[in-house]
Design an enzyme around this catalytic site. Structure first.
Site, PDB file in Angstrom:
ATOM      1  N   ALA A   1       0.826  -1.220   0.000  1.00 28.59           N
ATOM      2  CA  ALA A   1       0.000   0.000   0.000  1.00 28.59           C
ATOM      3  C   ALA A   1       0.856   1.264   0.000  1.00 28.59           C
ATOM      4  CB  ALA A   1      -0.925  -0.008   1.212  1.00 28.59           C
TER       5      ALA A   1
ATOM      6  N   HIS B   1      -0.858  -8.652   4.065  1.00 26.46           N
ATOM      7  CA  HIS B   1       0.510  -8.129   4.118  1.00 26.46           C
ATOM      8  C   HIS B   1       0.597  -6.689   3.604  1.00 26.46           C
ATOM      9  CE1 HIS B   1       1.157 -12.402   4.629  1.00 26.46           C
ATOM     10  NE2 HIS B   1       0.653 -12.608   3.436  1.00 26.46           N
ATOM     11  N   CYS B   2      -0.396  -5.892   3.979  1.00 24.38           N
ATOM     12  CA  CYS B   2      -0.406  -4.464   3.596  1.00 24.38           C
ATOM     13  C   CYS B   2      -0.581  -4.243   2.098  1.00 24.38           C
ATOM     14  CB  CYS B   2       0.836  -3.714   4.062  1.00 24.38           C
ATOM     15  SG  CYS B   2       0.968  -3.591   5.831  1.00 24.38           S
ATOM     16  N   SER B   3      -1.050  -5.276   1.372  1.00 22.42           N
ATOM     17  CA  SER B   3      -1.437  -5.007  -0.016  1.00 22.42           C
ATOM     18  C   SER B   3      -2.813  -4.363   0.055  1.00 22.42           C
ATOM     19  CB  SER B   3      -1.540  -6.298  -0.829  1.00 22.42           C
ATOM     20  OG  SER B   3      -0.265  -6.879  -0.927  1.00 22.42           O
TER      21      SER B   3
END
Ligand SMILES: Cc1ncc(COP(=O)(O)O)c(C=O)c1O
Length: 428
Positions: free
Chosen positions: A139, A387-389
């Site tokens: 992100a 995973h912060c995608s």
């Protein structure tokens, strides 16, 4: 690696310089948190363990001759200023920058990527300009561009964010990028090493095929300190590093800006000790890298980065890369026969033996979150989820991510895979 002062590139062989693994028995002793625990740490993509010299540097800053840097003229302050200069020089050499002026200290990788969007994008982009990006990146390499688009729209400038695809190997799809590059493309941004898929993107296939005015931004958060890397060889205009993922402390990042873009940047954090003067003409630049730095820096974090670089250099990043490759291949081999296990894109799908220390997978019959919880209870520390995608990348799938570093052993990988196999047999 080269000295930043040399200014030339006698060799361009760094990406292929992966040394053979060497005996690493004593390496773990460098990392106190590992020595005191029985758990198996397989989450270095989130943050690496901290070697003793890094811990000691941070401690020493707070317990001896504590001062601000770049301000006072007394020895405590001037010594710190000199040490920060040395860390900047060392970082420049470590990443193959031609000059230390190309190395900006930031509050982290996220801050560095936002600095690119705000200091370059706000200044440069016109109505109709385009940025090519990977919606499946972290992100921190997606949201800043959307933020920039929204900000510019408020001033009547409408830019386009053009998404490109990822291959089965977890790399940026360069054919798709090439098909989408147009006359208004101003920037291509990509992760160098993908934080979930573990695929490496160098954009080498595009060399000579792109308008040289198109800028390239590499998010090297996962590759910095994990493999030999040269920003000049990459052709990067911007490259981003997270110190805490290279043995350093959280809250410290590095933004590399090639000198050819320096006169196209606005200050990012104007304030005290920024590279600007207030004149009748408004704020005017006094130069890089201070132009993008402002206020009191994270002095212990930067000093710790210096110690982290010393450790990385002494271990040899080529050896680290070879070790991670061996562990990755072993992990993939061990997990491949597990019933119900599916690898996300990445080296597991490659026809040849590649791997960079990151492997993600799902297991039928159990959610990634539950699996992560069970593994955690059994002493295997892995990351689960997106995973912060960004969730908006609708192909995004919750998964278990295993990430390794020099302190992980073959035995740990074997124990982990055996545990996943046992769980798989129970849930399927
Ligand atoms: C590829 C990538 N980019 C950016 C970041 C953000 O790093 P930081 O949280 O240090 O700002 C991360 C962190 O996981 C990452 O993996």
């Amino acid at each position: 690696m080269r000295s930043p002062a040399s200014g030339t590139h006698p060799t361009r062989t760094i990406t292929t310089r992966i040394s053979a693994p060497s005996p690493l028995a004593t390496v773990r002793e460098l990392f106190p948190a590992l020595a005191e625990s029985t758990e198996i740490y397989l989450d270095s993509a989130a943050t690496t363990q901290k070697p003793l010299p890094v811990v000691e540097t941070i401690h020493r800053y707070h317990t001896s001759r504590t001062a601000n840097a770049g301000r006072g003229t007394y020895p405590w302050a001037t010594e710190l200023t000199t040490r920060l200069v040395r860390v900047r020089d060392r970082m420049a050499a470590f990443i193959g920058a031609e000059s230390a002026a190309e190395v900006v200290f930031t509050g982290g990788a996220t801050a560095a990527l936002n600095a690119v969007a705000l200091s370059w994008g706000l200044a440069e982009l016109d109505d109709g300009d385009e940025i090519l990006y990977n919606p499946r990146d972290h992100a921190s390499n997606v949201h800043p561009w959307h933020h920039l688009r929204q900000l510019l729209a408020r001033f009547g400038r409408h830019i386009e964010l053009v998404p490109y695809r990822v291959t089965e190997l977890g790399e940026a799809d360069t054919a798709d990028i090439l098909a989408k590059v147009g006359p208004r493309t101003r920037l291509i941004t990509t992760s160098h090493l993908h934080h979930v898929f573990g695929g490496l993107t160098t954009l080498e296939e595009l060399r000579g095929k792109l308008d040289p005015r198109i800028l390239l931004c590499f998010d090297c958060s996962q590759s910095g300190g994990h493999m030999p890397l040269d920003v000049t060889e990459l052709g990067a205009d911007f490259a981003i590093f997270a110190a805490h993922k290279m043995f350093g402390a959280p809250g410290t990042g590095i933004l590399y800006c090639h000198r050819r873009v320096h006169n196209r940047l606005l200050p990012f954090l104007p304030g005290g000790n920024t590279g600007v003067d207030l004149t009748d003409a408004g704020l005017t630049s006094t130069g890089m890298p201070e132009l993008l730095e402002g206020g009191t820096q994270n002095i212990p974090g930067i000093l710790a980065l210096g110690s982290a670089l010393e450790v990385l250099e002494s271990l040899d990043v080529g050896v680290i890369a070879a070790h991670n490759r061996a562990l990755t291949l072993r992990l993939i081999d061990n997990l491949r026969p597990v019933p119900g296990l599916e690898f996300l894109p990445g080296p597991a799908h490659a026809p040849c033996a590649i791997g960079y220390g990151i492997v993600s997978f799902t297991l039928a019959g159990i959610s990634a979150t539950d699996l992560g919880f069970v593994l955690g209870e059994l002493g295997f520390l892995v990351r689960t989820g997106l995973h912060c995608s960004p969730r908006a990348g609708d192909e995004a799938t919750d998964s278990v991510r295993v990430s390794t570093h020099i302190y992980n052993t073959v035995e740990e990988i074997d124990r982990f895979a055996a545990c996943v196999k046992t769980i798989a047999e129970e849930v399927t």
